[in-house]
Scaffold this motif. Structure first.
Motif, PDB file in Angstrom:
ATOM      1  N   VAL A  74      34.647  48.140  42.825  1.00 56.66           N
ATOM      2  CA  VAL A  74      34.508  46.794  43.387  1.00 56.66           C
ATOM      3  C   VAL A  74      33.456  46.053  42.574  1.00 56.66           C
ATOM      4  O   VAL A  74      32.336  46.524  42.404  1.00 56.66           O
ATOM      5  N   ALA A  75      33.827  44.906  42.050  1.00 51.74           N
ATOM      6  CA  ALA A  75      32.908  44.108  41.232  1.00 51.74           C
ATOM      7  C   ALA A  75      33.005  42.650  41.665  1.00 51.74           C
ATOM      8  O   ALA A  75      33.763  42.296  42.558  1.00 51.74           O
ATOM      9  N   GLY A  76      32.257  41.813  41.013  1.00 52.83           N
ATOM     10  CA  GLY A  76      32.359  40.379  41.254  1.00 52.83           C
ATOM     11  C   GLY A  76      31.591  39.873  42.453  1.00 52.83           C
ATOM     12  O   GLY A  76      31.918  38.828  43.007  1.00 52.83           O
ATOM     13  N   GLY A  77      30.600  40.627  42.896  1.00 55.47           N
ATOM     14  CA  GLY A  77      29.769  40.142  43.985  1.00 55.47           C
ATOM     15  C   GLY A  77      30.310  40.396  45.382  1.00 55.47           C
ATOM     16  O   GLY A  77      29.770  39.892  46.353  1.00 55.47           O
ATOM     17  N   TYR A  78      31.387  41.156  45.501  1.00 58.50           N
ATOM     18  CA  TYR A  78      31.945  41.474  46.815  1.00 58.50           C
ATOM     19  C   TYR A  78      31.514  42.878  47.217  1.00 58.50           C
ATOM     20  O   TYR A  78      31.384  43.757  46.373  1.00 58.50           O
ATOM     21  N   SER A  79      31.313  43.092  48.495  1.00 56.80           N
ATOM     22  CA  SER A  79      30.930  44.423  48.956  1.00 56.80           C
ATOM     23  C   SER A  79      32.183  45.230  49.266  1.00 56.80           C
ATOM     24  O   SER A  79      33.197  44.688  49.724  1.00 56.80           O
ATOM     25  N   ASN A  80      32.097  46.518  49.003  1.00 59.34           N
ATOM     26  CA  ASN A  80      33.240  47.383  49.292  1.00 59.34           C
ATOM     27  C   ASN A  80      33.515  47.438  50.794  1.00 59.34           C
ATOM     28  O   ASN A  80      34.668  47.555  51.209  1.00 59.34           O
ATOM     29  N   LYS A  81      32.494  47.297  51.605  1.00 60.48           N
ATOM     30  CA  LYS A  81      32.697  47.325  53.060  1.00 60.48           C
ATOM     31  C   LYS A  81      33.468  46.094  53.522  1.00 60.48           C
ATOM     32  O   LYS A  81      34.346  46.189  54.378  1.00 60.48           O
ATOM     33  N   GLU A  82      33.139  44.942  52.944  1.00 63.20           N
ATOM     34  CA  GLU A  82      33.841  43.706  53.286  1.00 63.20           C
ATOM     35  C   GLU A  82      35.316  43.799  52.882  1.00 63.20           C
ATOM     36  O   GLU A  82      36.207  43.452  53.662  1.00 63.20           O
ATOM     37  N   LEU A  83      35.572  44.256  51.665  1.00 63.18           N
ATOM     38  CA  LEU A  83      36.958  44.372  51.201  1.00 63.18           C
ATOM     39  C   LEU A  83      37.735  45.404  52.018  1.00 63.18           C
ATOM     40  O   LEU A  83      38.888  45.178  52.377  1.00 63.18           O
ATOM     41  N   SER A  84      37.099  46.526  52.316  1.00 68.51           N
ATOM     42  CA  SER A  84      37.770  47.552  53.108  1.00 68.51           C
ATOM     43  C   SER A  84      38.142  47.020  54.484  1.00 68.51           C
ATOM     44  O   SER A  84      39.251  47.266  54.974  1.00 68.51           O
ATOM     45  N   ALA A  85      37.246  46.269  55.107  1.00 70.78           N
ATOM     46  CA  ALA A  85      37.536  45.702  56.429  1.00 70.78           C
ATOM     47  C   ALA A  85      38.717  44.738  56.355  1.00 70.78           C
ATOM     48  O   ALA A  85      39.605  44.769  57.215  1.00 70.78           O
ATOM     49  N   ARG A  86      38.751  43.888  55.320  1.00 71.47           N
ATOM     50  CA  ARG A  86      39.864  42.944  55.179  1.00 71.47           C
ATOM     51  C   ARG A  86      41.185  43.673  54.929  1.00 71.47           C
ATOM     52  O   ARG A  86      42.225  43.286  55.467  1.00 71.47           O
ATOM     53  N   LEU A  87      41.146  44.700  54.087  1.00 73.52           N
ATOM     54  CA  LEU A  87      42.365  45.475  53.824  1.00 73.52           C
ATOM     55  C   LEU A  87      42.848  46.172  55.090  1.00 73.52           C
ATOM     56  O   LEU A  87      44.046  46.178  55.395  1.00 73.52           O
ATOM     57  N   ASN A  88      41.924  46.762  55.821  1.00 72.12           N
ATOM     58  CA  ASN A  88      42.284  47.450  57.058  1.00 72.12           C
ATOM     59  C   ASN A  88      42.886  46.490  58.074  1.00 72.12           C
ATOM     60  O   ASN A  88      43.852  46.824  58.763  1.00 72.12           O
ATOM     61  N   GLN A  89      42.339  45.270  58.168  1.00 72.85           N
ATOM     62  CA  GLN A  89      42.888  44.263  59.075  1.00 72.85           C
ATOM     63  C   GLN A  89      44.309  43.888  58.677  1.00 72.85           C
ATOM     64  O   GLN A  89      45.130  43.579  59.528  1.00 72.85           O
ATOM     65  N   GLY A  90      44.580  43.918  57.376  1.00 66.23           N
ATOM     66  CA  GLY A  90      45.920  43.599  56.885  1.00 66.23           C
ATOM     67  C   GLY A  90      46.904  44.743  57.005  1.00 66.23           C
ATOM     68  O   GLY A  90      48.088  44.583  56.725  1.00 66.23           O
ATOM     69  N   GLY A  91      46.415  45.920  57.393  1.00 65.71           N
ATOM     70  CA  GLY A  91      47.300  47.067  57.583  1.00 65.71           C
ATOM     71  C   GLY A  91      47.267  48.090  56.462  1.00 65.71           C
ATOM     72  O   GLY A  91      48.034  49.045  56.471  1.00 65.71           O
ATOM     73  N   LEU A  92      46.366  47.920  55.498  1.00 70.64           N
ATOM     74  CA  LEU A  92      46.232  48.874  54.396  1.00 70.64           C
ATOM     75  C   LEU A  92      44.939  49.650  54.599  1.00 70.64           C
ATOM     76  O   LEU A  92      43.848  49.091  54.474  1.00 70.64           O
ATOM     77  N   LEU A  93      45.059  50.910  54.930  1.00 68.75           N
ATOM     78  CA  LEU A  93      43.880  51.718  55.190  1.00 68.75           C
ATOM     79  C   LEU A  93      43.185  52.069  53.889  1.00 68.75           C
ATOM     80  O   LEU A  93      43.812  52.497  52.926  1.00 68.75           O
TER      81      LEU A  93
END
Length: 65
Positions: A10-29
């Motif tokens: 994960v790069a570009g100033g985003y946190s892996n926790k934030e991205l993981s939460a968004r992916l999980n909300q979209g249905g991708l664990l």
């Protein structure tokens, strides 16, 4: 090794926790692993399931810009 585990940095100033939460909300664990993300699809995954997961990933990453 056996399996389909893949890690993504994960790069570009985003946190892996934030991205993981968004992916999980979209249905991708996903799970966090150090500064990255880890995906662990089963060996029995179908092409349709892969396409759906990639669509969620594309939507989430596309919505970040």
């Amino acid at each position: 090794g056996m399996g389909l585990m893949i890690g993504v940095e994960v790069a570009g100033g985003y946190s892996n926790k934030e991205l993981s939460a968004r992916l999980n909300q979209g249905g991708l664990l996903s799970i966090t692993a150090g500064p990255g993300l880890r995906f662990l699809p089963p060996l029995t995954i179908t092409k349709e399931e892969m396409d759906k997961g990639l669509a969620v990933l594309k939507d989430v990453l596309g919505g970040l810009s």
